[in-house]
Design a protein around this motif. Structure first.
Motif, PDB file in Angstrom:
ATOM      1  N   THR A 107       0.678  -0.828   0.195  1.00  0.00           N
ATOM      2  CA  THR A 107      -0.371   0.104  -0.290  1.00  0.00           C
ATOM      3  C   THR A 107       0.573   1.106   0.063  1.00  0.00           C
TER       4      THR A 107
ATOM      5  N   HIS B  74      -3.808   0.583   6.353  1.00  0.00           N
ATOM      6  CA  HIS B  74      -4.286  -0.270   5.234  1.00  0.00           C
ATOM      7  C   HIS B  74      -5.555  -1.117   5.292  1.00  0.00           C
TER       8      HIS B  74
ATOM      9  N   VAL C 190      -4.718   6.638   8.054  1.00  0.00           N
ATOM     10  CA  VAL C 190      -3.734   5.856   8.280  1.00  0.00           C
ATOM     11  C   VAL C 190      -2.071   6.143   9.218  1.00  0.00           C
TER      12      VAL C 190
END
Length: 462
Positions: free
Chosen positions: A213, A257, A339
């Motif tokens: 990610t 994520h 995040v």
């Protein structure tokens, strides 16, 4: 460069002196394309000039067929088989950093699994979203290439389609009907050009990423938190941070994520829709494309790799295009900001290196690596959260004002999320009254169910 694309001209008028059988290479009736090989870009040095100049013009069709077979590909605008092979060659040779790829050992797999397990445990206390990682995997660079290519296909194909259409459009309209073999060759050549460049970029990026990610989009299969031990080692080498802390911090980011994309069902399509919307507004610089194709030597792989390096995409300066770009940049910033905020909240009390690791990751995402810049050239778009810090501050303020549940509840509906203007005025957004979209969705669902119900069903019989 000649005035006509690739040195081709229109067939001359019918001869007046009865020389119908003339075959001197000057475009007589025996030459259906009516061109002089010496007029090709580069003149006698052009590889096609020697090929065409040494054959009977009647054999041109056969020549085009041979070239078409050499570059044949019918699977879409990008030769993804070529891209995968080149990417795997790149990681095998260690092109990115001089370190050759290697299989992941049992001890490394165990370390990744343990890091993700612990990361999920820590995240349970800072977010209301449950774990989104059904499995923790440790990938080699080659495994990352294999796992992420399907997503790169989604990102690149829409733009490559536009280039393919533009390649067919650089020939004059009156020539396109009789230049079918040439157009086919050009499309295959375009697929090869993109395949070469994408393969090289994916291979180099495989030497830079630490998980699935890194660019803010879910590149890997759903439900898997993936880390690359070889790249994590390179990433942490000069940080002065214990390797287990580096691994754990990166596992926190990967697991965060995974939670977001697993439990916000509309998020993936929202992000990819923004990318596609922006791509639709990109126009191709046909004059540059004409120069690239006209000077291309299909037997020179290095030239194929460099053909697109300068970029040929120009964003349309329209309100729609600007809105698409703002939507994408805001969406990326909100994902990365969330995040960043939850990972820092989880790591700060437990890792002495939390602040340093956070700043390192922020700078890394803000600057991007060489491979990310290559993708920006290829698809006319940088996948970077330009307002990551603003978004992270907003999510942190929401946590203080509304708590974890109130903050994470904003992911229930895309219209509940902050906008670009909200990033300019975070306090105004934090204290603004929010609509309850769950009630609206419930009402809409009940109305739809009522419309679909057969007449009389559910009513009491009188």
């Amino acid at each position: 460069m000649s005035d006509t694309p690739f040195g081709f001209g229109l067939p001359p008028e019918e001869p007046e002196n009865g020389d119908e059988g003339k075959k001197d290479g000057q475009g007589g009736p025996a030459n259906p394309f009516g061109f002089d090989p010496a007029a090709l870009p580069g003149g006698a040095d052009n590889p096609f000039a020697a090929m065409f100049g040494s054959m009977n013009p009647n054999d041109l069709g056969a020549a085009f067929q041979q070239i078409g077979q050499m570059l044949s590909y019918e699977g879409g605008p990008v030769n993804w088989d070529m891209a995968k092979n080149i990417a795997r060659q790149t990681v095998a040779q260690g092109t990115a950093d001089g370190v050759k790829d290697a299989s992941v050992g049992i001890a490394e797999k165990s370390a990744v699994e343990e890091a993700v397990r612990l990361a999920d445990l820590w995240l349970d206390g800072v977010t209301s979203l449950p774990s989104g990682a059904n499995a923790a995997v440790a990938w080699s660079r080659a495994e990352w290439v294999e796992a992420t290519l399907p997503v790169w296909k989604e990102l690149v194909d829409p733009v490559a389609e536009r280039v393919g259409a533009a390649m067919g459009g650089v020939l004059p309209e009156e020539m396109q009907a009789m230049a079918g073999p040439l157009l086919g060759m050009m499309r295959s050549m375009g697929g090869a050009m993109f395949g070469q460049q994408i393969g090289q970029a994916v291979g180099v990026l495989a030497g830079e990423v630490v998980g699935s990610t890194d660019i803010g989009l879910p590149l890997g299969p759903a439900g898997r938190a993936a880390l690359l031990p070889l790249n994590i080692e390179s990433f942490g080498k000069d940080l002065g941070v214990p390797s287990d802390e580096v691994r754990l911090y990166l596992a926190l980011r990967e697991a965060a994520h995974a939670r977001l994309f697993a439990h916000v069902p509309w998020l993936r399509s929202h992000l990819f829709g923004a990318v596609e919307g922006y791509a639709r507004g990109i126009k191709v610089d046909t004059s540059k494309l004409e120069d690239v194709v006209g000077q291309l030597d299909p037997s020179n792989p290095e030239q194929l790799q460099e053909a697109l390096a300068g970029g040929m995409f120009q964003p349309e300066d329209t309100p729609e295009q600007k809105a698409a770009l703002a939507r994408l940049e805001t969406a990326l910033a909100l994902v990365e900001g969330w995040v960043d905020a939850v990972v820092h909240e989880a790591a700060k009390p437990r890792l002495t290196s939390a602040d340093a690791m956070r700043e390192t990751m922020r700078r890394r995402r803000a600057s991007g690596g060489p491979a990310e810049q290559t993708f920006a050239t290829l698809i006319g778009l940088e996948l970077r959260p330009r307002r990551l810090r603003d978004a992270s501050r907003l999510w942190a303020s929401l946590t203080d004002a509304r708590g974890v549940d109130g903050r994470d509840g904003l992911w229930e509906h895309p219209d509940m999320l902050p906008t670009a203007s909200d990033l300019d005025d975070p306090d105004g957004f934090v204290h603004r009254e929010q609509l309850d979209f769950s009630e609206i969705d419930k009402m809409l669902g009940e109305a739809a169910e009522k419309r679909e119900r057969p007449e009389g069903e559910g009513e009491e019989k009188k």
